[in-house]
Write a protein that holds these residues in place. Structure first.
Motif, PDB file in Angstrom:
ATOM      1  N   ALA A   1     -85.944 -13.269 -10.517  1.00 12.18           N
ATOM      2  CA  ALA A   1     -86.743 -12.590 -10.300  1.00 12.18           C
ATOM      3  C   ALA A   1     -88.328 -12.230  -9.571  1.00 12.18           C
ATOM      4  CB  ALA A   1     -88.129 -12.428 -12.171  1.00 12.18           C
ATOM      5  N   THR A   2     -87.486 -13.764  -8.595  1.00 16.44           N
ATOM      6  CA  THR A   2     -88.689 -14.441  -7.961  1.00 16.44           C
ATOM      7  C   THR A   2     -88.317 -13.790  -6.191  1.00 16.44           C
ATOM      8  OG1 THR A   2     -87.486 -16.400  -7.703  1.00 16.44           O
ATOM      9  CG2 THR A   2     -89.387 -16.441  -8.982  1.00 16.44           C
ATOM     10  N   GLU A   3     -86.847 -12.890  -6.429  1.00 13.86           N
ATOM     11  CA  GLU A   3     -86.058 -12.640  -4.688  1.00 13.86           C
ATOM     12  C   GLU A   3     -86.207 -10.754  -4.606  1.00 13.86           C
ATOM     13  OE1 GLU A   3     -82.726 -14.585  -4.321  1.00 13.86           O
ATOM     14  OE2 GLU A   3     -82.228 -13.986  -5.819  1.00 13.86           O
ATOM     15  N   ASP A   4     -86.434 -10.597  -3.584  1.00 12.45           N
ATOM     16  CA  ASP A   4     -86.038  -8.824  -3.606  1.00 12.45           C
ATOM     17  C   ASP A   4     -84.922  -8.673  -3.983  1.00 12.45           C
ATOM     18  OD1 ASP A   4     -86.426  -6.998  -2.457  1.00 12.45           O
ATOM     19  OD2 ASP A   4     -87.825  -7.323  -0.593  1.00 12.45           O
ATOM     20  N   GLU A   5     -85.165  -7.216  -4.901  1.00  5.77           N
ATOM     21  CA  GLU A   5     -83.484  -7.164  -5.617  1.00  5.77           C
ATOM     22  C   GLU A   5     -82.849  -6.203  -4.153  1.00  5.77           C
ATOM     23  OE1 GLU A   5     -82.230  -3.996  -8.570  1.00  5.77           O
ATOM     24  OE2 GLU A   5     -83.742  -4.355  -8.599  1.00  5.77           O
ATOM     25  N   ASP A   6     -83.660  -5.507  -3.510  1.00  7.39           N
ATOM     26  CA  ASP A   6     -83.522  -4.677  -1.958  1.00  7.39           C
ATOM     27  C   ASP A   6     -83.403  -5.704  -0.396  1.00  7.39           C
ATOM     28  OD1 ASP A   6     -83.403  -2.571  -3.003  1.00  7.39           O
ATOM     29  OD2 ASP A   6     -85.844  -2.067  -1.787  1.00  7.39           O
ATOM     30  N   LYS A   7     -83.101  -6.483  -0.914  1.00  5.79           N
ATOM     31  CA  LYS A   7     -83.127  -7.649   0.076  1.00  5.79           C
ATOM     32  C   LYS A   7     -81.900  -8.300  -0.013  1.00  5.79           C
ATOM     33  CE  LYS A   7     -87.501  -9.336   2.720  1.00  5.79           C
ATOM     34  NZ  LYS A   7     -87.919 -10.032   2.864  1.00  5.79           N
ATOM     35  N   VAL A   8     -81.457  -8.575  -1.767  1.00  6.17           N
ATOM     36  CA  VAL A   8     -80.224  -9.412  -2.051  1.00  6.17           C
ATOM     37  C   VAL A   8     -79.352  -8.011  -1.582  1.00  6.17           C
ATOM     38  CG1 VAL A   8     -78.858 -10.038  -4.170  1.00  6.17           C
ATOM     39  CG2 VAL A   8     -81.476 -10.430  -3.754  1.00  6.17           C
ATOM     40  N   LEU A   9     -79.631  -6.641  -2.432  1.00  7.80           N
ATOM     41  CA  LEU A   9     -78.265  -5.472  -2.164  1.00  7.80           C
ATOM     42  C   LEU A   9     -78.079  -5.274  -0.266  1.00  7.80           C
ATOM     43  CD1 LEU A   9     -79.805  -3.057  -4.517  1.00  7.80           C
ATOM     44  CD2 LEU A   9     -77.396  -4.167  -4.364  1.00  7.80           C
ATOM     45  N   GLU A  10     -79.193  -5.581   0.560  1.00  7.82           N
ATOM     46  CA  GLU A  10     -78.796  -6.104   2.160  1.00  7.82           C
ATOM     47  C   GLU A  10     -77.647  -6.488   2.784  1.00  7.82           C
ATOM     48  OE1 GLU A  10     -82.128  -5.085   4.986  1.00  7.82           O
ATOM     49  OE2 GLU A  10     -83.301  -4.432   3.463  1.00  7.82           O
ATOM     50  N   ALA A  11     -78.376  -7.749   1.887  1.00  2.00           N
ATOM     51  CA  ALA A  11     -76.946  -9.196   1.979  1.00  2.00           C
ATOM     52  C   ALA A  11     -75.765  -9.111   1.731  1.00  2.00           C
ATOM     53  CB  ALA A  11     -77.695 -10.245   1.474  1.00  2.00           C
ATOM     54  N   MET A  12     -75.687  -8.064   0.751  1.00  2.00           N
ATOM     55  CA  MET A  12     -73.881  -7.822   0.197  1.00  2.00           C
ATOM     56  C   MET A  12     -73.859  -6.917   0.732  1.00  2.00           C
ATOM     57  SD  MET A  12     -74.921  -7.350  -3.864  1.00  2.00           S
ATOM     58  CE  MET A  12     -73.601  -7.234  -4.878  1.00  2.00           C
ATOM     59  N   ALA A  13     -74.775  -5.672   1.375  1.00  2.00           N
ATOM     60  CA  ALA A  13     -74.232  -4.957   2.444  1.00  2.00           C
ATOM     61  C   ALA A  13     -73.391  -5.609   3.645  1.00  2.00           C
ATOM     62  CB  ALA A  13     -74.786  -3.580   1.849  1.00  2.00           C
ATOM     63  N   TYR A  14     -73.805  -6.040   4.013  1.00  2.00           N
ATOM     64  CA  TYR A  14     -73.239  -6.889   5.317  1.00  2.00           C
ATOM     65  C   TYR A  14     -71.890  -7.559   5.684  1.00  2.00           C
ATOM     66  CZ  TYR A  14     -72.539 -11.469   8.401  1.00  2.00           C
ATOM     67  OH  TYR A  14     -72.168 -11.720   9.561  1.00  2.00           O
ATOM     68  N   PHE A  15     -71.105  -7.617   4.514  1.00  2.00           N
ATOM     69  CA  PHE A  15     -69.510  -8.019   4.096  1.00  2.00           C
ATOM     70  C   PHE A  15     -68.577  -6.426   3.862  1.00  2.00           C
ATOM     71  CE2 PHE A  15     -71.705 -11.956   2.864  1.00  2.00           C
ATOM     72  CZ  PHE A  15     -71.190 -12.553   3.046  1.00  2.00           C
ATOM     73  N   LEU A  16     -69.777  -5.310   3.983  1.00  2.00           N
ATOM     74  CA  LEU A  16     -68.829  -4.040   3.894  1.00  2.00           C
ATOM     75  C   LEU A  16     -68.688  -3.614   5.328  1.00  2.00           C
ATOM     76  CD1 LEU A  16     -70.115  -2.360   1.001  1.00  2.00           C
ATOM     77  CD2 LEU A  16     -68.029  -3.153   0.528  1.00  2.00           C
ATOM     78  N   PRO A  17     -67.520  -2.934   5.763  1.00  2.00           N
ATOM     79  CA  PRO A  17     -68.196  -1.951   7.376  1.00  2.00           C
ATOM     80  C   PRO A  17     -69.007  -0.703   6.951  1.00  2.00           C
ATOM     81  CG  PRO A  17     -66.409  -1.957   6.173  1.00  2.00           C
ATOM     82  CD  PRO A  17     -66.154  -2.729   5.365  1.00  2.00           C
ATOM     83  N   GLU A  18     -69.587  -0.237   8.384  1.00  2.00           N
ATOM     84  CA  GLU A  18     -70.329   0.300   8.422  1.00  2.00           C
ATOM     85  C   GLU A  18     -69.315   2.273   8.166  1.00  2.00           C
ATOM     86  OE1 GLU A  18     -72.623   0.984  12.196  1.00  2.00           O
ATOM     87  OE2 GLU A  18     -72.952  -1.493  11.834  1.00  2.00           O
ATOM     88  N   ASN A  19     -68.539   1.937   8.432  1.00  2.00           N
ATOM     89  CA  ASN A  19     -68.019   3.063   7.969  1.00  2.00           C
ATOM     90  C   ASN A  19     -67.425   3.675   6.580  1.00  2.00           C
ATOM     91  OD1 ASN A  19     -65.960   1.531   8.171  1.00  2.00           O
ATOM     92  ND2 ASN A  19     -64.303   2.523   9.706  1.00  2.00           N
ATOM     93  N   ILE A  20     -67.799   3.212   5.665  1.00  2.57           N
ATOM     94  CA  ILE A  20     -67.431   3.494   3.800  1.00  2.57           C
ATOM     95  C   ILE A  20     -68.139   4.369   3.355  1.00  2.57           C
ATOM     96  CG2 ILE A  20     -66.676   1.707   2.059  1.00  2.57           C
ATOM     97  CD1 ILE A  20     -64.952   1.143   3.920  1.00  2.57           C
ATOM     98  N   ASP A  21     -67.628   5.222   2.955  1.00  5.21           N
ATOM     99  CA  ASP A  21     -68.819   6.369   2.377  1.00  5.21           C
ATOM    100  C   ASP A  21     -69.156   5.172   1.045  1.00  5.21           C
ATOM    101  OD1 ASP A  21     -68.546   7.882   3.930  1.00  5.21           O
ATOM    102  OD2 ASP A  21     -66.590   8.989   3.357  1.00  5.21           O
ATOM    103  N   ASP A  22     -70.601   6.377   0.045  1.00  5.67           N
ATOM    104  CA  ASP A  22     -70.527   5.324  -1.284  1.00  5.67           C
ATOM    105  C   ASP A  22     -69.695   5.713  -2.023  1.00  5.67           C
ATOM    106  OD1 ASP A  22     -72.814   4.379  -0.031  1.00  5.67           O
ATOM    107  OD2 ASP A  22     -74.335   5.644  -0.601  1.00  5.67           O
ATOM    108  N   GLU A  23     -68.971   6.748  -1.511  1.00  2.00           N
ATOM    109  CA  GLU A  23     -68.252   7.607  -3.056  1.00  2.00           C
ATOM    110  C   GLU A  23     -66.975   6.549  -2.819  1.00  2.00           C
ATOM    111  OE1 GLU A  23     -67.333  10.510   0.625  1.00  2.00           O
ATOM    112  OE2 GLU A  23     -69.126   9.744  -0.837  1.00  2.00           O
ATOM    113  N   ASP A  24     -66.653   5.961  -1.997  1.00  4.67           N
ATOM    114  CA  ASP A  24     -65.466   4.293  -1.861  1.00  4.67           C
ATOM    115  C   ASP A  24     -65.692   3.328  -3.179  1.00  4.67           C
ATOM    116  OD1 ASP A  24     -63.742   6.037  -1.140  1.00  4.67           O
ATOM    117  OD2 ASP A  24     -64.352   5.725   1.238  1.00  4.67           O
ATOM    118  N   LEU A  25     -67.002   3.202  -3.508  1.00  2.91           N
ATOM    119  CA  LEU A  25     -67.826   1.966  -3.384  1.00  2.91           C
ATOM    120  C   LEU A  25     -68.044   2.256  -5.241  1.00  2.91           C
ATOM    121  CD1 LEU A  25     -69.828   1.101  -0.757  1.00  2.91           C
ATOM    122  CD2 LEU A  25     -67.385   0.274  -1.304  1.00  2.91           C
TER     123      LEU A  25
END
Length: 191
Positions: free
Chosen positions: A54-78
């Motif tokens: 609750a004390t964290e920004d949910e979008d920042k956590v998702l951004e941190a997770m996205a760091y481990f995905l290459p840029e050329n991955i489409d959303d429909e592949d996830l």
């Protein structure tokens, strides 16, 4: 009648033709099997997960997770899932999970994660040292510092406030799967 005799004769002829095709197919399979078995491990799927408190920004956590995905991955592949839950003390938490089930995409994600791991010599040393603790059957379990990932830094850790990555390997041998994963990961780290 003559028609039935011809039909039986044609069936036998077709059976013989099928047998020849099966023999050819068997030879091709055996030839290809020798090639494939030299690389008897692949990536089945990858799961990236984390918890946002609750004390964290949910979008920042998702951004941190996205760091481990290459840029050329489409959303429909996830496959992206968020579960609204409750922590130990009744505090609200969100459990985020990204699953990559397509082997070709999972291989791209794996290569990206390995590049990130290898970007810091400490990660390589830690993973080599702890690899036996991180293996279970055909899976390897990795934990990365969530705050560092948000800052686009890769730091392998053992804590709880982390981004968890589970890499599930396809292994085409019946025994010693953990050893095969270990050998494969060490080889990848040394590339």
């Amino acid at each position: 009648m003559d028609i039935s005799k011809n039909a039986v004769h044609n069936d036998k002829k077709d059976d013989k033709k099928i047998d020849i095709d099966k023999d050819k197919l068997s030879k091709i399979k055996n030839k290809n099997r020798r090639c494939i078995m030299t690389e008897n491990i692949g990536i089945n799927n990858i799961t990236i997960s984390s918890i946002s408190h609750a004390t964290e920004d949910e979008d920042k956590v998702l951004e941190a997770m996205a760091y481990f995905l290459p840029e050329n991955i489409d959303d429909e592949d996830l496959e992206i899932e968020t579960v609204d839950s409750e922590g130990c003390f009744g505090n609200p938490i969100f459990i985020h999970k990204i699953t990559i089930d397509k082997s070709k995409i999972a291989k791209k994600v794996f290569n990206h994660i390995m590049q990130l791991v290898k970007s810091n010599e400490r990660n390589i040393t830690k993973l080599k040292k702890d690899i036996d603790l991180r293996l279970e059957k055909s899976k390897i379990y990795l934990r990365f510092d969530k705050q560092k990932a948000y800052l686009e830094e890769c730091k392998l850790v053992d804590g709880d406030d982390v981004i968890r990555i589970i890499i599930n390997f396809k292994i085409y041998v019946p025994k010693n799967k953990e050893q095969k994963v270990k050998e494969f990961m060490i080889k990848e780290l040394e590339k």
